[in-house]
Design an enzyme around this catalytic site. Structure first.
Site, PDB file in Angstrom:
ATOM      1  N   MET A 180      47.242  59.886 -45.390  1.00 51.04           N
ATOM      2  CA  MET A 180      47.512  58.427 -44.836  1.00 51.04           C
ATOM      3  C   MET A 180      48.758  58.602 -44.005  1.00 51.04           C
ATOM      4  O   MET A 180      48.974  57.180 -43.201  1.00 51.04           O
ATOM      5  CB  MET A 180      47.930  57.688 -46.154  1.00 51.04           C
ATOM      6  CG  MET A 180      49.148  58.095 -46.729  1.00 51.04           C
ATOM      7  SD  MET A 180      49.732  56.956 -48.106  1.00 51.04           S
ATOM      8  CE  MET A 180      50.283  55.349 -47.142  1.00 51.04           C
ATOM      9  N   TYR A 181      49.479  59.329 -43.804  1.00 47.36           N
ATOM     10  CA  TYR A 181      50.814  59.450 -43.076  1.00 47.36           C
ATOM     11  C   TYR A 181      50.157  59.227 -41.600  1.00 47.36           C
ATOM     12  O   TYR A 181      49.721  60.155 -41.017  1.00 47.36           O
ATOM     13  CB  TYR A 181      51.539  60.540 -43.226  1.00 47.36           C
ATOM     14  CG  TYR A 181      52.018  61.116 -44.307  1.00 47.36           C
ATOM     15  CD1 TYR A 181      52.307  60.203 -45.536  1.00 47.36           C
ATOM     16  CD2 TYR A 181      52.543  62.131 -44.864  1.00 47.36           C
ATOM     17  CE1 TYR A 181      52.913  60.182 -46.663  1.00 47.36           C
ATOM     18  CE2 TYR A 181      53.332  62.364 -46.191  1.00 47.36           C
ATOM     19  CZ  TYR A 181      53.309  61.458 -46.934  1.00 47.36           C
ATOM     20  OH  TYR A 181      53.941  61.651 -48.080  1.00 47.36           O
ATOM     21  N   ALA A 182      50.629  58.094 -41.082  1.00 45.95           N
ATOM     22  CA  ALA A 182      50.461  57.783 -39.681  1.00 45.95           C
ATOM     23  C   ALA A 182      48.754  57.855 -39.266  1.00 45.95           C
ATOM     24  O   ALA A 182      48.551  58.120 -38.338  1.00 45.95           O
ATOM     25  CB  ALA A 182      51.128  58.796 -38.715  1.00 45.95           C
ATOM     26  N   ALA A 183      48.158  57.300 -40.418  1.00 40.89           N
ATOM     27  CA  ALA A 183      46.685  57.235 -40.453  1.00 40.89           C
ATOM     28  C   ALA A 183      46.194  58.582 -40.006  1.00 40.89           C
ATOM     29  O   ALA A 183      45.130  58.390 -39.305  1.00 40.89           O
ATOM     30  CB  ALA A 183      46.334  56.013 -39.418  1.00 40.89           C
TER      31      ALA A 183
END
Length: 340
Positions: A62-65
């Site tokens: 999920m980090y920075a999509a």
């Protein structure tokens, strides 16, 4: 660098791990507030960490999509073999109804996506990022077990679970003969000691590794903040109030943190991380950074030996109230036989 055994496994991990939430996300909220580092800046931090002996790098889909995993995969290159690579699954990664959670469908798909972005054929530590109340724990564990048997995952862990939720997973693993979690990743800091009540004792009892995220409470304990405001308006805590902190209690903690730091001639951030490392049951502390200087300062916490006085002062300033039923049950030593 110091190393600690990862739970009941035979693997040793560095006591400081590199967190990568600052990688990627330029122009998109909330990631632009966290760091939004490009490949060049991320490569410098990864190199600095590896040169210092860090062998655990933590990220999440999920980090920075997904951009964070992509950057990490590109900058690691041949250095992939030098690190234990950890990532996570749970959060929404698309607009479809099944693009999130811990179903077999999504765990299988998300793992393949992470492997592709990270440019690797296996994840060393694959962690569920939260608890999914809609998916049976047996379904999630079976999907993870399959991936371990396929060689796509080496170990599995969990992040942000309550003690009862972790025990539910561990019980299902034991009764069904499925792969079992070897670690937990949790928030812990001088300003947030909630895990001491049930989560840490559970981990010690089950021999789980405990990996700590946000030991500086999102920058609150970095030394940049006091009752009068901040010395850095660009700091993440100045822009996003996460994780939540009881400010009234927090300022007293910051005052004591500064006093201890002054005794040693080091930064408040270094003391805050050193305190976390000194706590019983803590395997590794995950630190992130926007700049090389920040990372160097955080890594130096492993060399800071706090005195008994330092620890007692910090413990007293940050001690949370005793919750029920702890105060009703009494202390463990109350069960010891009386000596006459």
């Amino acid at each position: 660098m110091q190393y600690e055994q990862m739970g009941a496994t035979g693997v040793f991990v560095s006591r400081i791990a590199l967190g990568t939430m600052t990688f990627g996300g330029a122009g998109t909220l909330p990631w632009s507030l966290v760091g939004a580092l490009d490949d060049k800046a991320a490569d410098e931090l990864v190199g600095l960490a590896l040169d210092a002996g860090v062998n655990l790098i933590d990220t999440a889909d999920m980090y920075a999509a997904g951009a964070c995993e992509g950057i990490l995969g590109r900058v690691l290159g041949p250095r992939r073999q030098d690190v234990l690579l950890a990532t996570k699954v749970f959060a929404r990664m698309g607009t479809g109804p099944n693009d999130l959670g811990l179903s077999r469908l999504w765990v299988t798909r998300a793992l393949e996506n992470s492997l592709r972005r990270l440019r690797t054929d296996h994840i060393d530590l694959y962690q569920i990022h939260s608890f999914d109340p809609l998916t049976p724990v047996e379904e999630t564990l079976a999907a993870l077990d399959d991936a371990v048997r396929q060689g796509k995952i080496r170990y599995i862990g969990a992040s942000n679970l309550a003690a009862w939720q972790m025990m539910k997973f561990l019980g299902a693993s034991q009764t069904r003969g499925l792969e079992s979690f070897v670690s937990q990743q949790v928030y812990y800091s001088l300003a947030g000691r909630d895990i001491e009540r049930e989560i840490l004792p559970m981990a010690a009892d089950r021999k789980l590794a405990t990996l700590v995220w946000s030991p500086l409470a999102g920058g609150f304990l970095s030394g940049k903040f006091d009752r009068n405001g901040t010395s850095d308006d660009t700091a993440r805590r100045a822009l996003a109030d996460f994780p939540p902190v009881d400010r009234e209690r927090g300022w007293d903690i910051v005052d004591e943190l500064r006093a201890v730091a002054a005794r040693h001639g080091v930064s408040a951030a270094r003391v805050a991380i050193a305190w976390t490392l000194a706590r019983p049951g803590i395997t590794s502390v995950i630190v992130g950074a926007k700049r090389p200087g920040q990372l160097t300062e955080n890594l130096a916490a492993t060399d800071l030996a706090l005195t008994d006085e330092d620890l007692a002062d910090l413990d007293a300033a940050s001690a949370p109230p005793t919750p029920y039923p702890d105060w009703a049950q009494g202390a463990p030593e109350d069960r010891l036989p009386l000596h006459t």
